[in-house]
Design an enzyme around this catalytic site. Structure first.
Site: not given
Ligand code: 5GP
Length: 139
Positions: A102, A104
């Site tokens: 993903h 951001h």
């Molecule tokens: P990472 O830490 O893997 O780069 O980012 C994961 C992102 O997913 C985080 O910013 C977190 O807030 C978001 N996130 C976690 N669980 C969910 C969810 O159930 N739905 C959505 N829309 N975002 C989520």
């Protein structure tokens, strides 16, 4: 490291849990982050399964990046931002918490710092409003 199809974004893609969607096509989905680090924090993901940048087929990246650009442009316009950050974490050591590739998008205003990564849950009505506002600016 292998891809685990029980990750939260795979569940969103399968429609098993809800999300505030901004954009969807055959290969890509964009939706609001539930623990936003700023107003308009959204995520763009490929539908094809991969954990991060390194195990993603370059052909998939070629389909996702134009959507990242399109959604970033709309999010900046909708939030009245002065710029944006694009971030992408790979593996837990680098801060990744959901193991489906993903990107951001953080629309940013002059002098306003980002909140912490994976912090407080946002109000769903606010996320719905922001998703609606970003959709209006998609071209
Ligand atoms: P990472 O830490 O893997 O780069 O980012 C994961 C992102 O997913 C985080 O910013 C977190 O807030 C978001 N996130 C976690 N669980 C969910 C969810 O159930 N739905 C959505 N829309 N975002 C989520």
């Amino acid at each position: 490291m292998t891809y685990d199809s029980n990750n939260i974004f795979a569940k969103i893609l399968r429609g098993e849990i809800p999300s505030h969607k901004i954009y969807e096509d055959e290969h890509t989905l964009a939706f609001m982050d539930v623990m936003p680090q700023c107003d308009g924090h959204c995520l763009v993901i490929p539908k094809a399964p991969s954990r991060g940048l390194l195990d993603t087929d370059p052909a998939v990246l070629a389909l996702v990046m134009p959507v990242v650009q399109k959604v970033a442009k709309a999010a900046v316009a909708a939030m009245g931002a002065d710029g944006f950050q694009l971030r992408q974490y790979n593996e837990a050591a680098a801060g990744q918490t959901v193991f489906h590739l993903h990107f951001h998008i953080f629309p940013m205003k002059e002098g306003v710092p980002l909140r912490g990564h994976v912090g407080k849950m946002a109000d769903h009505e606010v996320l719905a409003e922001q998703a609606k506002a970003i959709k209006v600016h998609l071209t």
